[in-house]
Design an enzyme around this catalytic site. Structure first.
Site, PDB file in Angstrom:
ATOM      1  CG  LEU A 174      -2.234  -1.456   1.982  1.00 45.28           C
ATOM      2  CD1 LEU A 174      -2.626  -0.924   2.961  1.00 45.28           C
ATOM      3  CD2 LEU A 174      -3.163  -1.566   0.356  1.00 45.28           C
ATOM      4  CG  ASN A 206       2.223   5.001  -5.809  1.00 39.10           C
ATOM      5  OD1 ASN A 206       1.868   6.158  -4.801  1.00 39.10           O
ATOM      6  ND2 ASN A 206       2.743   5.231  -7.064  1.00 39.10           N
ATOM      7  CG  ASP A 253       8.310  -3.901   2.064  1.00 40.12           C
ATOM      8  OD1 ASP A 253       9.261  -4.642   0.402  1.00 40.12           O
ATOM      9  OD2 ASP A 253       8.956  -2.994   2.239  1.00 40.12           O
ATOM     10  CB  SER A 291      10.003   0.255 -18.268  1.00 40.82           C
ATOM     11  OG  SER A 291       9.899   1.533 -19.392  1.00 40.82           O
ATOM     12  CE1 TYR A 317      10.328   2.281 -13.572  1.00 40.05           C
ATOM     13  CE2 TYR A 317      11.156   3.390 -15.199  1.00 40.05           C
ATOM     14  CZ  TYR A 317      10.796   3.045 -14.605  1.00 40.05           C
ATOM     15  OH  TYR A 317       9.439   2.251 -15.458  1.00 40.05           O
ATOM     16  CE  LYS A 355      10.436  -1.774 -13.961  1.00 39.18           C
ATOM     17  NZ  LYS A 355       9.326  -2.699 -13.327  1.00 39.18           N
TER      18      LYS A 355
HETATM   19  C1  UD1 Z   1       9.372   7.661 -18.290  1.00 36.72           C
HETATM   20  C2  UD1 Z   1      10.010   6.345 -18.673  1.00 36.72           C
HETATM   21  C3  UD1 Z   1       9.332   5.147 -18.616  1.00 36.72           C
HETATM   22  C4  UD1 Z   1       8.599   5.143 -16.861  1.00 36.72           C
HETATM   23  C5  UD1 Z   1       7.805   6.399 -17.071  1.00 36.72           C
HETATM   24  C6  UD1 Z   1       6.796   5.725 -15.784  1.00 36.72           C
HETATM   25  C7  UD1 Z   1      11.831   6.653 -19.963  1.00 36.72           C
HETATM   26  C8  UD1 Z   1      12.512   7.071 -21.481  1.00 36.72           C
HETATM   27  N1  UD1 Z   1      10.644   6.144 -19.743  1.00 36.72           N
HETATM   28  O1  UD1 Z   1       8.480   7.656 -19.025  1.00 36.72           O
HETATM   29  O2  UD1 Z   1      10.072   4.874 -18.444  1.00 36.72           O
HETATM   30  O3  UD1 Z   1       7.864   3.727 -16.890  1.00 36.72           O
HETATM   31  O4  UD1 Z   1       8.179   7.371 -17.421  1.00 36.72           O
HETATM   32  O5  UD1 Z   1       6.913   7.078 -14.993  1.00 36.72           O
HETATM   33  O6  UD1 Z   1      12.670   6.461 -19.409  1.00 36.72           O
HETATM   34  N2  UD1 Z   1       5.300  15.528 -20.961  1.00 36.72           N
HETATM   35  C9  UD1 Z   1       4.876  17.104 -21.041  1.00 36.72           C
HETATM   36  N3  UD1 Z   1       4.165  17.216 -20.271  1.00 36.72           N
HETATM   37  C10 UD1 Z   1       4.022  16.731 -18.861  1.00 36.72           C
HETATM   38  C11 UD1 Z   1       4.519  15.983 -18.657  1.00 36.72           C
HETATM   39  C12 UD1 Z   1       4.652  15.013 -19.540  1.00 36.72           C
HETATM   40  O7  UD1 Z   1       4.867  17.548 -22.066  1.00 36.72           O
HETATM   41  O8  UD1 Z   1       3.233  17.830 -18.228  1.00 36.72           O
HETATM   42  C13 UD1 Z   1       5.813  14.675 -22.054  1.00 36.72           C
HETATM   43  C14 UD1 Z   1       7.344  13.948 -21.832  1.00 36.72           C
HETATM   44  O9  UD1 Z   1       8.176  15.311 -22.334  1.00 36.72           O
HETATM   45  C15 UD1 Z   1       7.142  13.151 -22.727  1.00 36.72           C
HETATM   46  C16 UD1 Z   1       5.543  12.511 -23.209  1.00 36.72           C
HETATM   47  O10 UD1 Z   1       5.047  13.289 -22.783  1.00 36.72           O
HETATM   48  O11 UD1 Z   1       7.872  13.273 -24.179  1.00 36.72           O
HETATM   49  C17 UD1 Z   1       5.572  11.333 -22.286  1.00 36.72           C
HETATM   50  O12 UD1 Z   1       5.949  11.775 -20.728  1.00 36.72           O
HETATM   51  P1  UD1 Z   1       6.040  10.717 -19.534  1.00 36.72           P
HETATM   52  O13 UD1 Z   1       4.356  10.493 -18.953  1.00 36.72           O
HETATM   53  O14 UD1 Z   1       6.198  11.288 -18.219  1.00 36.72           O
HETATM   54  O15 UD1 Z   1       6.607   9.030 -19.996  1.00 36.72           O
HETATM   55  P2  UD1 Z   1       7.917   9.316 -20.129  1.00 36.72           P
HETATM   56  O16 UD1 Z   1       8.263   9.984 -19.805  1.00 36.72           O
HETATM   57  O17 UD1 Z   1       7.980   8.427 -22.295  1.00 36.72           O
END
Ligand code: UD1
Length: 338
Positions: A33, A35, A58, A125, A150, A154
């Site tokens: 629990l 998260n 855990d 991932s 992180y 993986k």
């Molecule tokens: C990242 C990790 C992924 C992990 C996931 C979990 C990498 C490459 N990827 O995914 O392995 O499982 O986090 O948290 O390390 N974005 C915006 N504005 C925001 C949030 C995100 O523009 O407020 C954009 C980011 O720049 C990115 C896309 O949205 O281009 C996706 O972002 P996000 O959802 O954080 O996922 P990843 O970074 O791809």
């Protein structure tokens, strides 16, 4: 057939438990629990008509975990989700990440070995590919050095599983490399519950749409992509959950001792940040204020999956239309803000 699911009250875990129960598996959830919310247990029951067994434990606590296995009789297979997942937090608190994610993995494998549970599905991932040189990325694409602790956990867990299979030949495992999971169950009873300000894109979009955040920051529009924003492969969480059931069935039904198979779990389509934002507004008839800001450190430019192997070998394919996925995310956000 009894399946132990670590992290089974979490986002992907809870959707997977639903699909497992729908397919007739008995499920034991092990979750501390840290998260997740205990109310998810009742929500799973509301969807499936059956409350899964639950142990507040855990996975790093090897003795307590062993007790969970022993209490519930023969466990046929494990799906391992329990892990920390925030990239930024892992940079700030790296030892916690190694202790929890890598320590938990070792603890689980030890208990599986002594309790005679031989099949494992691991939640990996696409982060292990970094920025691939060739797209779409296949399971044979070279692995890149992780950008964060992180990501490193993986890659390390994948190695630990491979080595465990070499040592204990009766083990078998499927490593599922997820792309970007999004959306919520169509019932809007379970979904993603980020604590505090969301790091991931879609929860930030839905929280902005509902008025909880002022505007979305789009991290960069100067990438080498058609509209300048980053591209990802967004996979519906229910489709992703079903991939676990396919992986499990294959492992259990086909004698594969000593086997370790890797699968990319994505749609095969790349979607940009600006595209997903516009599609979300169109699909749901809501406005999402946004501004373009600078790049986020550690972001890769573009990645999407080659899904040939998962389609052909597991017989699994992402099926849900994108519009429905975006609608499910919005339905969930509105429901939890009640
Ligand atoms: C990242 C990790 C992924 C992990 C996931 C979990 C990498 C490459 N990827 O995914 O392995 O499982 O986090 O948290 O390390 N974005 C915006 N504005 C925001 C949030 C995100 O523009 O407020 C954009 C980011 O720049 C990115 C896309 O949205 O281009 C996706 O972002 P996000 O959802 O954080 O996922 P990843 O970074 O791809």
């Amino acid at each position: 057939m009894k399946i132990l699911v670590t992290g089974g009250l979490g986002y992907i875990g809870s959707h997977t438990v639903v699909e497992l129960q729908n397919e007739g598996f008995d499920v034991v959830i092990v979750d501390n629990l840290s998260n997740s919310e205990i109310s998810v247990l009742d929500r799973i029951e509301a969807i499936t008509g059956k409350k899964p067994a639950f142990e507040n434990c855990d996975v790093c606590n090897t003795e307590a975990l062993r007790n969970c296995f022993e209490t519930h009789g023969k466990i046929d297979a494990v799906i391992h989700f329990a892990a920390y997942k925030a990239v930024g937090e892992s940079v700030e608190n790296s030892l916690n990440y190694y202790k929890n994610n890598v320590g938990g993995m070792i603890s689980l494998l030890e208990v599986m070995k002594t309790c005679g549970t031989e099949h494992l599905v691991f939640s990996s991932s696409c982060t292990v590919y970094g920025q691939p040189d060739v797209l779409p990325v296949t399971e044979l694409s070279p692995l890149k050095k992780a950008e964060s602790p992180y990501g490193n956990t993986k890659a390390m867990c994948e190695d630990i599983i491979r080595d465990a299979i070499i040592s204990y030949k009766s083990f078998s495992a499927n490593l599922l490399r997820y792309f970007n999971p999004i959306g919520a169950h169509p019932s809007a009873l379970i979904g993603e519950l980020p604590k505090g300000i969301p790091n991931n894109l879609l929860p930030f979009v839905t929280q902005t749409a509902v008025g909880l955040r002022k505007e979305l920051s789009v991290f960069g529009d100067d990438y080498n992509t058609p509209d300048g924003s980053c591209i990802r492969d967004y996979i519906y969480v229910v489709d992703l959950a079903k991939a676990h059931v396919c992986a499990l069935k294959r492992m259990i039904n086909i004698a594969q001792n000593g086997n370790c198979e890797v699968f990319n779990v994505g749609t095969g389509n790349g979607v940009s940040v600006l595209e997903i934002l516009n599609e979300f507004m169109k699909a749901n008839g809501v406005n999402v204020p946004y501004k373009i800001v600078g790049r986020r450190s550690g972001d890769i430019e573009k990645v999407w999956a080659d899904t040939t192997k998962v389609n052909e070998v597991l017989g699994w394919k992402a099926q849900t239309p994108f519009i429905e996925v975006l609608q499910s995310a919005w339905r969930w956000e509105k429901k939890i803000r009640g």
